[in-house]
Write an enzyme that holds these catalytic residues in place. Structure first.
Site, short mmCIF file in Angstrom:
data_model
loop_
_atom_site.label_atom_id
_atom_site.label_comp_id
_atom_site.label_asym_id
_atom_site.label_seq_id
_atom_site.Cartn_x
_atom_site.Cartn_y
_atom_site.Cartn_z
N THR A 98 0.85 -1.20 0.00
CA THR A 98 0.00 0.00 0.00
C THR A 98 0.89 1.25 0.00
O THR A 98 2.09 1.18 0.27
CB THR A 98 -0.95 0.01 1.22
OG1 THR A 98 -0.17 -0.08 2.42
CG2 THR A 98 -1.92 -1.14 1.16
N LYS A 127 7.15 2.18 3.32
CA LYS A 127 8.06 2.82 4.29
C LYS A 127 7.33 3.41 5.50
O LYS A 127 7.90 3.57 6.57
CB LYS A 127 8.85 3.95 3.59
CG LYS A 127 9.81 3.47 2.53
CD LYS A 127 10.44 4.60 1.73
CE LYS A 127 9.51 5.16 0.69
NZ LYS A 127 9.12 4.30 -0.41
N GLY A 208 8.10 7.12 -17.30
CA GLY A 208 7.50 6.34 -16.21
C GLY A 208 8.45 6.15 -15.05
O GLY A 208 8.20 5.34 -14.15
N GLU A 211 7.02 9.82 -10.81
CA GLU A 211 5.56 9.80 -10.67
C GLU A 211 4.97 11.12 -11.13
O GLU A 211 5.67 12.15 -11.14
CB GLU A 211 5.21 9.59 -9.21
CG GLU A 211 5.89 8.37 -8.65
CD GLU A 211 5.05 7.68 -7.59
OE1 GLU A 211 3.90 8.07 -7.40
OE2 GLU A 211 5.59 6.76 -6.98
N ASP A 222 11.73 10.63 0.19
CA ASP A 222 11.86 9.18 -0.01
C ASP A 222 13.25 8.72 0.46
O ASP A 222 13.37 7.72 1.18
CB ASP A 222 11.64 8.85 -1.50
CG ASP A 222 11.79 7.37 -1.79
OD1 ASP A 222 10.85 6.62 -1.47
OD2 ASP A 222 12.84 6.96 -2.30
N LYS A 226 14.21 6.25 3.73
CA LYS A 226 15.01 5.02 3.59
C LYS A 226 16.25 5.05 4.50
O LYS A 226 16.53 4.06 5.19
CB LYS A 226 15.44 4.84 2.13
CG LYS A 226 14.28 4.38 1.25
CD LYS A 226 14.67 4.42 -0.22
CE LYS A 226 13.50 4.07 -1.11
NZ LYS A 226 13.71 4.49 -2.50
N1 LIG Z 1 6.66 1.67 -7.52
C1 LIG Z 1 7.87 1.23 -7.17
O1 LIG Z 1 8.74 0.98 -8.03
C2 LIG Z 1 8.20 0.99 -5.72
C3 LIG Z 1 9.47 0.51 -5.37
C4 LIG Z 1 9.74 0.23 -4.02
C5 LIG Z 1 8.78 0.44 -3.06
N2 LIG Z 1 7.56 0.96 -3.43
C6 LIG Z 1 6.54 1.13 -2.38
O2 LIG Z 1 5.55 0.11 -2.60
C7 LIG Z 1 4.27 0.58 -2.21
C8 LIG Z 1 3.30 0.42 -3.38
O3 LIG Z 1 3.76 1.21 -4.46
P1 LIG Z 1 2.96 1.22 -5.85
O4 LIG Z 1 3.84 1.94 -6.79
O5 LIG Z 1 2.48 -0.15 -6.17
O6 LIG Z 1 1.70 2.13 -5.46
P2 LIG Z 1 0.30 2.18 -6.19
O7 LIG Z 1 0.44 1.80 -7.61
O8 LIG Z 1 -0.29 3.49 -5.83
O9 LIG Z 1 -0.57 1.03 -5.47
C9 LIG Z 1 -1.03 1.13 -4.16
C10 LIG Z 1 -2.15 0.14 -3.94
O10 LIG Z 1 -2.54 0.19 -2.58
C11 LIG Z 1 -3.96 0.14 -2.50
N3 LIG Z 1 -4.46 0.67 -1.27
C12 LIG Z 1 -4.51 1.95 -0.84
N4 LIG Z 1 -5.06 1.99 0.39
C13 LIG Z 1 -5.36 0.72 0.74
C14 LIG Z 1 -5.96 0.11 1.86
N5 LIG Z 1 -6.36 0.83 2.92
N6 LIG Z 1 -6.16 -1.24 1.87
C15 LIG Z 1 -5.79 -1.98 0.82
N7 LIG Z 1 -5.21 -1.47 -0.29
C16 LIG Z 1 -5.00 -0.13 -0.32
C17 LIG Z 1 -4.40 0.92 -3.72
O11 LIG Z 1 -5.73 0.54 -3.98
P3 LIG Z 1 -6.77 1.47 -4.74
O12 LIG Z 1 -6.46 1.30 -6.18
O13 LIG Z 1 -8.06 0.86 -4.33
O14 LIG Z 1 -6.55 2.86 -4.19
C18 LIG Z 1 -3.42 0.39 -4.76
O15 LIG Z 1 -3.87 -0.84 -5.23
C19 LIG Z 1 4.46 2.03 -1.76
O16 LIG Z 1 4.54 2.05 -0.37
C20 LIG Z 1 5.78 2.44 -2.41
O17 LIG Z 1 6.45 3.44 -1.67
C21 LIG Z 1 7.24 1.22 -4.72
#
Ligand SMILES: NC(=O)c1ccc[n+]([C@@H]2O[C@H](COP(=O)([O-])OP(=O)(O)OC[C@H]3O[C@@H](n4cnc5c(N)ncnc54)[C@H](OP(=O)(O)O)[C@@H]3O)[C@@H](O)[C@H]2O)c1
Length: 341
Positions: A98, A127, A208, A211, A222, A226
């Site tokens: 999330t 995080k 991409g 963000e 960020d 970390k």
């Molecule tokens: N993107 C990367 O490359 C990357 C790399 C390392 C770490 N991260 C970390 O990984 C995490 C996810 O990143 P992401 O890029 O996948 O984000 P994302 O695309 O915004 O996905 C987040 C997901 O969390 C869901 N969500 C939000 N609130 C929720 C809740 N209360 N209960 C259940 N699900 C919920 C959202 O659902 P809805 O669609 O319903 O809102 C969405 O499916 C973040 O913490 C980010 O910092 C990301």
């Protein structure tokens, strides 16, 4: 064979990449580690589904791995939430994908505590809970004899904590410097070739890499989150965001860029910890480094971390895929390592 039942929280970029990865790696995990990694429950913010293999009307991993939205699957349950999912039997690991809320950690912080109370391991890319309450989370995990996997939240595919906690055992780390954010490193690399900040940012967004709202990255938060988590986990401390000086890359003086270029140096955004007597220094800082620095050649979306130690000299790790698949791979690594012991 050991079956591991996963509850996946968050089905965005990383959550989807994780689902695809565990399907892709199912045979490999079985043959190499004797582990059957099974998705039991998937939740987003609006509901979720329970996956029970070979039962009519229930989801299967392959349905999900095709990339359909959760809501498009026939067994979608709009009323499903973490509270209800918690009552499902036989779950072993919460995988948290999330959004990172580094202000108060919620709602994932509450879910993390509930999962630990249930006796589940927690493996996270998020995080937020780790920034806000690392001590409470670690204490509870220890008390309940379960493990925390934090690689996904600490530079993901770049090993950071694994190196510090295992490979450097017995050495005292007195300084850590890390390029911990691929987006800012990409922008700085493009700027070192003469591109203006706004153009480099737009290019990163078009590709991409950055963000649509890049503020957490470009303002340094960020990286701050970390280095804070990495420091607190390694040293057992409980520093908060208030203890770290945070600088971003949005206002770099042109003279500084000129100076770097003229001297053949590089500008990097470092997350830094320095053991400085009783008052350690924690900062996210734009740093001018010369070619002798171990992180000098870390360019583009690459990341890197250097540990400076008393007995092993400096140890540097660089690389690691900087995208949702790399993050998913870090989550899988933590799960495997928990069960390998
Ligand atoms: N993107 C990367 O490359 C990357 C790399 C390392 C770490 N991260 C970390 O990984 C995490 C996810 O990143 P992401 O890029 O996948 O984000 P994302 O695309 O915004 O996905 C987040 C997901 O969390 C869901 N969500 C939000 N609130 C929720 C809740 N209360 N209960 C259940 N699900 C919920 C959202 O659902 P809805 O669609 O319903 O809102 C969405 O499916 C973040 O913490 C980010 O910092 C990301």
């Amino acid at each position: 064979m050991k079956t591991i039942n996963i509850i996946l929280l968050g089905y965005g970029r990383v959550g989807k990449a994780f689902v695809r990865l565990i399907q892709e790696k199912q045979d490999f995990c079985l043959s190499r580690f004797n582990l059957h990694i099974r998705l039991g429950v998937v939740l987003n913010s609006r509901g979720g589904l329970i996956l029970v293999p070979d039962k009519e009307g229930m989801g299967t991993l392959s349905d999900l791995a095709q990339g359909l939205k959760l809501e498009e699957l026939p067994y979608w349950r709009p009323a499903m939430d973490f509270g209800k999912a918690r009552e499902c039997q036989d779950l072993d690991v919460l995988v948290d994908c999330t959004p990172s809320n580094i202000q108060d950690g919620e709602p994932a912080l509450g879910y993390t505590h509930q999962a630990l109370d249930r006796g589940w391991h927690v493996v996270t890319a998020n995080k937020g809970p780790l920034v806000v309450d690392i001590s409470g989370i670690r204490k509870k995990a220890e008390k309940n004899r379960v493990s925390l996997g934090m690689s996904g939240a600490t530079a993901a595919a770049l090993p950071t904590l694994d190196v510090a906690l295992h490979s450097l055992s017995g050495a005292e780390i007195y300084k850590i410097e890390g390029i911990l954010n691929g987006t800012t490193n990409y922008i700085l690399t493009r700027m070192s070739k003469g591109m203006e900040y706004s153009v480099a940012l737009r290019e990163a967004q078009d590709k991409g890499i950055a963000e649509p709202n890049p503020s957490q990255d470009v303002e340094g938060w960020d990286t701050a989150a970390k280095i804070l988590i990495i420091t607190n986990v390694i040293f057992g401390t409980a520093y908060t965001l208030k203890d770290i000086q945070v600088e971003g890359i949005t206002h770099i003086p042109s003279e500084l860029r000129e100076e770097a270029r003229a001297a053949g140096n590089a500008l990097k955004l470092f997350g830094r910890f320095v053991q400085n007597g009783k008052l350690p220094l924690l900062e996210t800082k734009l740093s001018l480094i010369d070619p002798s620095h171990p992180l000098f050649g870390v360019d583009g979306t690459q990341k890197g971390i250097a540990f400076f130690t008393d007995t092993m000299d400096s140890v540097t790790v660089t690389g690691g895929k900087s995208d949702p698949r790399g993050a998913a791979a870090a989550l899988l690594k933590d799960i495997i390592n928990i069960y390998r012991g």
